[in-house]
Design a protein around this motif. Structure first.
Motif, PDB file in Angstrom:
ATOM      1  N   TYR A  51       0.821  -1.212   0.000  1.00 52.94           N
ATOM      2  CA  TYR A  51       0.000   0.000   0.000  1.00 52.94           C
ATOM      3  C   TYR A  51       0.863   1.274   0.000  1.00 52.94           C
ATOM      4  O   TYR A  51       0.434   2.312  -0.478  1.00 52.94           O
ATOM      5  N   ARG A  52       2.073   1.174   0.502  1.00 60.99           N
ATOM      6  CA  ARG A  52       2.966   2.339   0.496  1.00 60.99           C
ATOM      7  C   ARG A  52       3.564   2.571  -0.889  1.00 60.99           C
ATOM      8  O   ARG A  52       3.635   3.705  -1.366  1.00 60.99           O
ATOM      9  N   ASP A  60      -1.911   3.847  -0.830  1.00 57.25           N
ATOM     10  CA  ASP A  60      -2.855   4.387   0.146  1.00 57.25           C
ATOM     11  C   ASP A  60      -2.111   4.487   1.470  1.00 57.25           C
ATOM     12  O   ASP A  60      -1.897   3.485   2.148  1.00 57.25           O
ATOM     13  N   SER A  61      -1.688   5.689   1.823  1.00 55.87           N
ATOM     14  CA  SER A  61      -0.855   5.860   3.014  1.00 55.87           C
ATOM     15  C   SER A  61      -1.586   5.491   4.296  1.00 55.87           C
ATOM     16  O   SER A  61      -0.970   5.010   5.255  1.00 55.87           O
ATOM     17  N   GLN A  62      -2.907   5.699   4.339  1.00 55.26           N
ATOM     18  CA  GLN A  62      -3.669   5.336   5.533  1.00 55.26           C
ATOM     19  C   GLN A  62      -3.661   3.829   5.744  1.00 55.26           C
ATOM     20  O   GLN A  62      -3.484   3.339   6.860  1.00 55.26           O
ATOM     21  N   LYS A  63      -3.856   3.087   4.658  1.00 54.02           N
ATOM     22  CA  LYS A  63      -3.846   1.625   4.763  1.00 54.02           C
ATOM     23  C   LYS A  63      -2.435   1.118   5.052  1.00 54.02           C
ATOM     24  O   LYS A  63      -2.247   0.139   5.794  1.00 54.02           O
ATOM     25  N   LYS A  65      -0.200   2.719   6.762  1.00 50.26           N
ATOM     26  CA  LYS A  65      -0.010   2.990   8.189  1.00 50.26           C
ATOM     27  C   LYS A  65      -0.707   1.927   9.030  1.00 50.26           C
ATOM     28  O   LYS A  65      -0.143   1.435  10.020  1.00 50.26           O
ATOM     29  N   HIS A  66      -1.922   1.568   8.649  1.00 52.43           N
ATOM     30  CA  HIS A  66      -2.671   0.560   9.410  1.00 52.43           C
ATOM     31  C   HIS A  66      -1.899  -0.748   9.506  1.00 52.43           C
ATOM     32  O   HIS A  66      -1.720  -1.305  10.604  1.00 52.43           O
ATOM     33  N   ASP A  91       3.791  13.215   3.854  1.00 59.78           N
ATOM     34  CA  ASP A  91       2.390  12.887   3.567  1.00 59.78           C
ATOM     35  C   ASP A  91       1.515  13.377   4.721  1.00 59.78           C
ATOM     36  O   ASP A  91       1.508  12.789   5.800  1.00 59.78           O
ATOM     37  N   GLU A  93      -1.542  13.151   5.301  1.00 58.58           N
ATOM     38  CA  GLU A  93      -2.596  12.246   5.760  1.00 58.58           C
ATOM     39  C   GLU A  93      -2.140  11.381   6.930  1.00 58.58           C
ATOM     40  O   GLU A  93      -2.965  10.925   7.715  1.00 58.58           O
ATOM     41  N   VAL A  94      -0.852  11.147   7.016  1.00 64.44           N
ATOM     42  CA  VAL A  94      -0.355  10.252   8.071  1.00 64.44           C
ATOM     43  C   VAL A  94       0.758  10.874   8.914  1.00 64.44           C
ATOM     44  O   VAL A  94       1.175  10.282   9.910  1.00 64.44           O
ATOM     45  N   ASP A  96       2.975  12.329  11.558  1.00 65.68           N
ATOM     46  CA  ASP A  96       2.883  12.472  13.014  1.00 65.68           C
ATOM     47  C   ASP A  96       4.311  12.349  13.554  1.00 65.68           C
ATOM     48  O   ASP A  96       4.745  11.259  13.936  1.00 65.68           O
TER      49      ASP A  96
END
Length: 221
Positions: A51-52, A60-63, A65-66, A91, A93-94, A96
């Protein structure tokens, strides 16, 4: 990969076989996700990578990360390092930074010299944490002692400039030698010119000259 299940290993080989049709690889990716959902740590890590990076799965960076998080929580060092880097990326969206640094430290404590090197860079540059050359040197030392050529090169520069450590040209050349032995051309550059690196102001001028090229080299890691 150490500790990887046979099921995950077989699926990974198929996914990376570009001679197979995209449809076949897609089906295997779905099977891999089911394996990840059942708690297979390496499958979770691989799903994060897919996903990265794409292109088999739509990035999909959120997926990503998950799945990295699921594997990181279970203690997979590679996932902790990957998660730390993802959270420190640009990014939004993720991103932190605090969590990113926390996961990098966890990975470094678990033996990742890549994570220790990245932490050294973060403390040296002061983007995600307060700038602290001494802590940067500590992390670079941990990574360098584990054999990371990039950390060895950076540690050599710190000893030359006296950033975070006491200026020590002999120590600097020792670290440059170790790095150059692994093919680091920038470390080799300093070794070949060590007789002309006095006084420190001359060395600083050379360092500035190499700055942009070395940044590209260091980021490659």
């Amino acid at each position: 990969m150490r500790g990887e299940s046979d099921a995950c290993w077989k699926l990974r080989q198929i996914i990376r076989d570009e001679s197979l049709s995209l449809a076949d690889r897609d089906e295997v990716a779905e099977e891999l996700e089911r394996l990840a959902e059942r708690g297979d740590t390496h499958a979770q890590y691989l799903m994060g990578q897919l996903y990265r990076d794409g292109p088999l799965l739509i990035p999909d960076s959120q997926k990503a990360k998950h799945w990295f998080t699921q594997a990181a929580i279970q203690g997979l060092t590679e996932a902790q390092y990957a998660l730390g880097k993802l959270l420190l990326s640009g990014d939004l969206e993720v991103r932190d930074p605090d969590e990113g640094i926390r996961w990098l430290k966890q990975a470094a404590e678990n033996g990742s010299h890549f994570a220790a090197y990245r932490l050294g860079k973060e403390y040296l540059e002061g983007n995600a944490v307060n700038k602290d050359a001494t802590r940067a040197a500590d992390w670079f030392t941990q990574s360098a002692e584990a054999g990371n050529q990039y950390a060895q090169y950076m540690l050599g520069k710190l000893y030359l400039t006296g950033q975070g450590v006491t200026h020590d040209q002999a120590q600097a050349m020792d670290w440059f030698s170790r790095s150059a032995a692994q093919g680091n051309q920038y470390a080799q550059f300093f070794l070949e010119r060590q007789s002309g690196l006095r006084p420190p102001s001359v060395m600083l001028a050379v360092t500035r000259l190499l700055y942009h090229m070395s940044r590209i080299f260091e980021d490659h890691s």
